[in-house]
Scaffold this active site. Structure first.
Site, PDB file in Angstrom:
ATOM      1  N   ASP A   8     -21.994  30.832  46.025  1.00 53.16           N
ATOM      2  CA  ASP A   8     -23.306  30.677  46.675  1.00 53.16           C
ATOM      3  C   ASP A   8     -23.667  29.218  47.005  1.00 53.16           C
ATOM      4  O   ASP A   8     -23.995  28.442  46.102  1.00 53.16           O
ATOM      5  CB  ASP A   8     -24.423  31.247  45.801  1.00 53.16           C
ATOM      6  N   ASN A  40     -27.910  31.394  50.021  1.00 47.17           N
ATOM      7  CA  ASN A  40     -28.928  30.415  49.615  1.00 47.17           C
ATOM      8  C   ASN A  40     -28.848  29.121  50.423  1.00 47.17           C
ATOM      9  O   ASN A  40     -29.376  28.088  50.003  1.00 47.17           O
ATOM     10  CB  ASN A  40     -28.787  30.082  48.126  1.00 47.17           C
ATOM     11  N   ASN A  67     -28.649  39.530  48.230  1.00 44.56           N
ATOM     12  CA  ASN A  67     -30.052  39.957  48.283  1.00 44.56           C
ATOM     13  C   ASN A  67     -30.947  38.992  49.073  1.00 44.56           C
ATOM     14  O   ASN A  67     -31.995  39.393  49.568  1.00 44.56           O
ATOM     15  CB  ASN A  67     -30.607  40.130  46.872  1.00 44.56           C
ATOM     16  N   HIS A  68     -30.541  37.703  49.192  1.00 46.70           N
ATOM     17  CA  HIS A  68     -31.387  36.743  49.922  1.00 46.70           C
ATOM     18  C   HIS A  68     -31.166  36.773  51.437  1.00 46.70           C
ATOM     19  O   HIS A  68     -31.790  35.974  52.158  1.00 46.70           O
ATOM     20  CB  HIS A  68     -31.163  35.322  49.395  1.00 46.70           C
ATOM     21  N   HIS A 181     -23.901  35.712  42.782  1.00 46.85           N
ATOM     22  CA  HIS A 181     -25.316  35.987  42.543  1.00 46.85           C
ATOM     23  C   HIS A 181     -25.891  35.361  41.268  1.00 46.85           C
ATOM     24  O   HIS A 181     -27.034  34.930  41.288  1.00 46.85           O
ATOM     25  CB  HIS A 181     -25.637  37.492  42.543  1.00 46.85           C
ATOM     26  N   HIS A 183     -24.998  32.612  39.876  1.00 46.54           N
ATOM     27  CA  HIS A 183     -24.966  31.150  40.043  1.00 46.54           C
ATOM     28  C   HIS A 183     -24.383  30.427  38.838  1.00 46.54           C
ATOM     29  O   HIS A 183     -24.538  29.213  38.710  1.00 46.54           O
ATOM     30  CB  HIS A 183     -26.360  30.586  40.388  1.00 46.54           C
TER      31      HIS A 183
HETATM   32 FE   LIG Z   1     -27.248  33.331  45.257  1.00 48.98          FE
HETATM   33 FE   LIG Z   2     -28.268  36.689  45.064  1.00 44.95          FE
END
Ligand SMILES: [Fe+2]
Ligand SMILES: [Fe+2]
Length: 263
Positions: A8, A40, A67-68, A181, A183
């Site tokens: 990410d 992100n 999800n973002h 996800h 991180h």
């Molecule tokens: Fe993320």
């Molecule tokens: Fe995420």
């Protein structure tokens, strides 16, 4: 085929370290194909079309998300404006495949690099997350369509158990199942018995002087007061987290997976 997968990419600090370190990593690890999770990229929340282009210009071939993906509305317009070309930039930015049918965007990309055919699948978990369609059955469906031997899966999920279960479920059917996800990189990278490279989480590419990328004072205040607060990207201790997966082009099986963290 040697695949670099970057975890990410978080905000400007994440994009900057990718720009600085990617050419060296590609050379050092003889990388053929670059995949990155970009959910992100826009100050921690989503990704915009100009940032998609910025990441592609750095040499990234396919961008996965999670999800973002919906945080920046422009990305929906970008998906909806895609032309019929199955290899256009909009087709190479994936949202999780297990959103409801009819959701804008695509969850799988199949293409080739240096004459090697490959596919990338983006999936999202359901444990402690929104209730998407079943990622296991959606993977089954996509694998029926995919012709490439080399198949790379990003499982964007919260729960270790769900990610690990998907790794075992797809062992021998895909080249790699890598988690994103949380991180935070996990030290469990390995090649499963039937040839699928696996890691529970690749880790974030961004500021580690933070709480999962966000300014730590703001997150701490949220836990202490439980009041709505503005979240901004942190800036310190920037690291790039990634894995390099070496795959046999004839069988699609992974030979090795190596975890990287560079500052
Ligand atoms: Fe993320
Ligand atoms: Fe995420």
């Amino acid at each position: 085929m040697r695949i670099l997968f970057i975890g990410d990419i978080f905000g400007r600090p994440g994009r900057a370290i990718v720009r600085d370190r990617l050419p060296g990593l590609v050379k050092q690890h003889s990388v053929d194909l670059i995949i990155a999770n970009g959910e992100n990229a826009a100050a921690g929340f989503g990704i915009t079309p100009p940032l998609v282009e910025e990441l592609f210009e750095l040499g990234i071939d396919v961008i996965t998300t999670g999800n973002h993906i919906w945080d920046k509305r422009e990305i929906i317009d970008y998906f909806e404006a895609a032309d019929g070309n199955p290899h256009s930039p909009a087709r190479r930015v994936l949202r999780p495949a297990n959103y409801a049918p009819g959701t804008p965007g695509w969850g799988m990309y199949e293409g080739s690099k240096n004459d090697v055919h490959y596919a990338v699948i983006d999936l999202q978990g359901r444990v402690f997350m929104a209730s998407n369609d079943d990622p296991f059955r959606v993977a089954d469906q996509l694998l029926k369509e995919i012709k490439a031997k080399i198949v790379f899966v990003d499982i964007h999920a919260e729960a270790t158990s769900e990610k690990m279960s998907l790794g075992w479920y797809l062992d021998g059917r895909v080249s790699a199942v890598v988690g994103t996800h949380t991180h935070v990189p996990t030290a469990d990278e390995r090649v499963l018995p039937n040839g699928t490279a696996y890691i529970t989480d690749v880790g974030m590419t961004g500021p580690y002087d933070s709480v999962i990328g966000v300014n730590k004072e703001q997150i701490l205040a949220r836990f202490l007061n439980n009041m709505p607060a503005r979240f901004e990207a942190a800036s310190g201790d920037v690291r790039l987290c990634a894995v390099v997966v070496d795959c046999d082009e004839a069988t699609g099986r992974a030979r090795t997976i190596e975890r990287l963290m560079v500052k």
